[in-house]
Design an enzyme around this catalytic site. Sequence first.
Site, short mmCIF file in Angstrom:
data_model
loop_
_atom_site.label_atom_id
_atom_site.label_comp_id
_atom_site.label_asym_id
_atom_site.label_seq_id
_atom_site.Cartn_x
_atom_site.Cartn_y
_atom_site.Cartn_z
N GLU A 49 0.86 -1.18 0.00
CA GLU A 49 0.00 0.00 0.00
C GLU A 49 0.89 1.23 0.00
O GLU A 49 1.80 1.34 0.83
CB GLU A 49 -0.85 -0.04 1.27
CG GLU A 49 -2.17 0.64 1.14
CD GLU A 49 -2.96 0.50 2.44
OE1 GLU A 49 -3.33 -0.63 2.79
OE2 GLU A 49 -3.19 1.53 3.08
N ASP A 60 -6.10 10.27 9.36
CA ASP A 60 -4.78 9.84 9.79
C ASP A 60 -4.33 10.51 11.07
O ASP A 60 -4.55 11.69 11.30
CB ASP A 60 -3.75 10.09 8.68
CG ASP A 60 -3.92 9.09 7.55
OD1 ASP A 60 -3.92 7.89 7.83
OD2 ASP A 60 -4.08 9.52 6.38
#
Lengths: 276, 412
Positions: A49, A60
């Site tokens: 990823e 995040d």
Amino acid sequence: MSRIAARFAALKAEGRGALIPFLEAYDPDPATSMAILRGFPRAGADLIEIGVPFTDPMADGPTIQRAGQRGLKAGATLSATLAMVRDFRREDDATPVILMGYFNPILSYGVERFCTDAAASGVDGLIVVDVPPEEADEIEPHARANGLDLIRLVAPTTDEARLPRVLAATSGFVYYVAITGITGTRSATSEALAAAIPRIRRHTDLPIAIGFGVRSPEQAAEAARIADGAVVASALIDTLAENLDAQGRAKPDAVRKVLDQVRALAEAIRATPKAA
Amino acid sequence: MNKPLPNSMRQGPDARGRFGPFGGRFVAETLMPLILEVEKAYEEAKNDAAFMAEWRRLLTHYVGRPSPLWYAGRMTDHLRAAAGAGQGAKVYFKREELNHTGAHKINAVLGQILLAKKMGKTRVIAETGAGQHGVATATACALFDLPCTVFMGATDVARQQPNVFRMKLLGAEVHPVTSGAATLKDAMNEALRHWVANVEDTYYCIGTVAGPHPYPQMVRDFQCVIGDETKQQMLATEGRLPDALVCAVGGGSSAMGLFHPFLDDEGVAMYGVEAAGRGVDTEEHAASITRGRPGVLHGNRTYLLQDDHGQILEAHSISAGLDYPGIGPEHSWLHETGRVNYVTATDDEALEAFQLCSRLEGIIPALESAHGLAYVMKLAPTMKQDDIVVLNLSGRGDKDIFTVAHHLGVKL
């Protein structure tokens, strides 16, 4: 068969789950992140990823926020990220690569052109964090036309009524967000995961990977055993960040340390056969 | 159900939360179920007579509504003095600065806190720029005995000390945000992240007409009390509708509240005033419509300040409340349809208007509102003497006196 489907089929035959390590493009510089990317498969990555830096990464935590800021400072863009994937593909045509990021850089690039270029560069799947199924028509037709899987997040908050709708909009694999929270903060318990994964399996035959809060080899092995794969992101970025000098440059053994950690994660997963 | 008015501009958003191509629900899956829950709860609440009556009661007896519509005679005379013969519109102020907590923000906050209660949420979070929305949220949370955490950029914490202290007095926790430029955008990022991690018990009280659907619609609906009152007051005072409405826009809640009830009144021109900072041709401004282009941030598609790669740019304005690189999605739509004109005022123009308003009217306006006034000072002299322009004086300037003193070189 797509690279993603082929890889999960092969792992199923092997009787183990997948290790999916994460790196942020251009963190802390293009050469270092390219070296990490190139080193991932031999260290034991089954899928990869790549995070596309964005100024405002809503889902995040501080670790990936800072990685994104370092990447942006080093000049990361969406097209630069695609160029990394093209370089990677010159020597690896089997390991699936998934881009994870936010919608605005894609919108700015042009959704249709992006999907065409991503597929041509060797990208296999996309995780666009801030495009839920409700907004899927923004990107789905172009992704599908170019053979890109749209990997969707399923969260603990995704209820029974909503689950079929989310899964119907998913291809490649399902990304189970293990916690209600942002990346790199807390971890889910084995019990919570053991309850959550069968709930999703009732609605889909797609492989399921677990991410958010998967840090140690033990946690990765457990996640890959309960589901079909484990995504490890913040723990690897923490290692990279610990191996930067005062000016933010990678120390000589930074890449090796990240790859050693990937190796340890891979060994733990390989030593843990999947529950039949 | 009422039949929709033909050609009405007041029908939005559609079922997907879109105003034309703008708006929507661009959030992570973890938040999506909660966003849908807020939407459902709001749809029920707005049709619940008891809920709306309780909100109205609070507006009357706690906020002090209706807020006056003030004929700014000295300002009018001042602008006429420099205008051509027969020129110089009558200037009215819609005095939202007289609301409890000193700005329009409290209107939508009370509605949202009642909603949070109704939804069974036990704590509230908010983002704030200038601190006005934070103060309003902290106030309502004190009244309703709810724990409150306000996310505020560290830069704004430094330049809005009086409001930070106010929030603390009111029992709220102020969480300084240090990421990015540490202003409103970053505070909103952090509030959204916190919400993702606390979805079960937490209500996110958004301060403006932005964010994922239903927030742009819900905040607008609550703020429409401004325009509804203005309409009634203007008809009572002048016997007709105004010719022009002016309001500063950051996220755009005060402007949307004033404009929306007038959208179908063709003769009423509207001007949203963006913060031009040090000038729209510099890199330091917050003029999302004037200098931005459409993109997706904070849950909605709208005009944004961004670079060629879709990375969001830092905004700049002397006014912390306008220091945001985006704007509510309905404003983007009103811009593209041409219904509202989006114009700009610089830091310096706002400072000048700030001082002039204080001296002429005895009203110290918020720096946000001073941007609106700066444009009125350009617009009114171009209008006829029997024309009428209404400025939304959205907040009071007490919070800004330190910033203004600093810019004027005065030591306090």
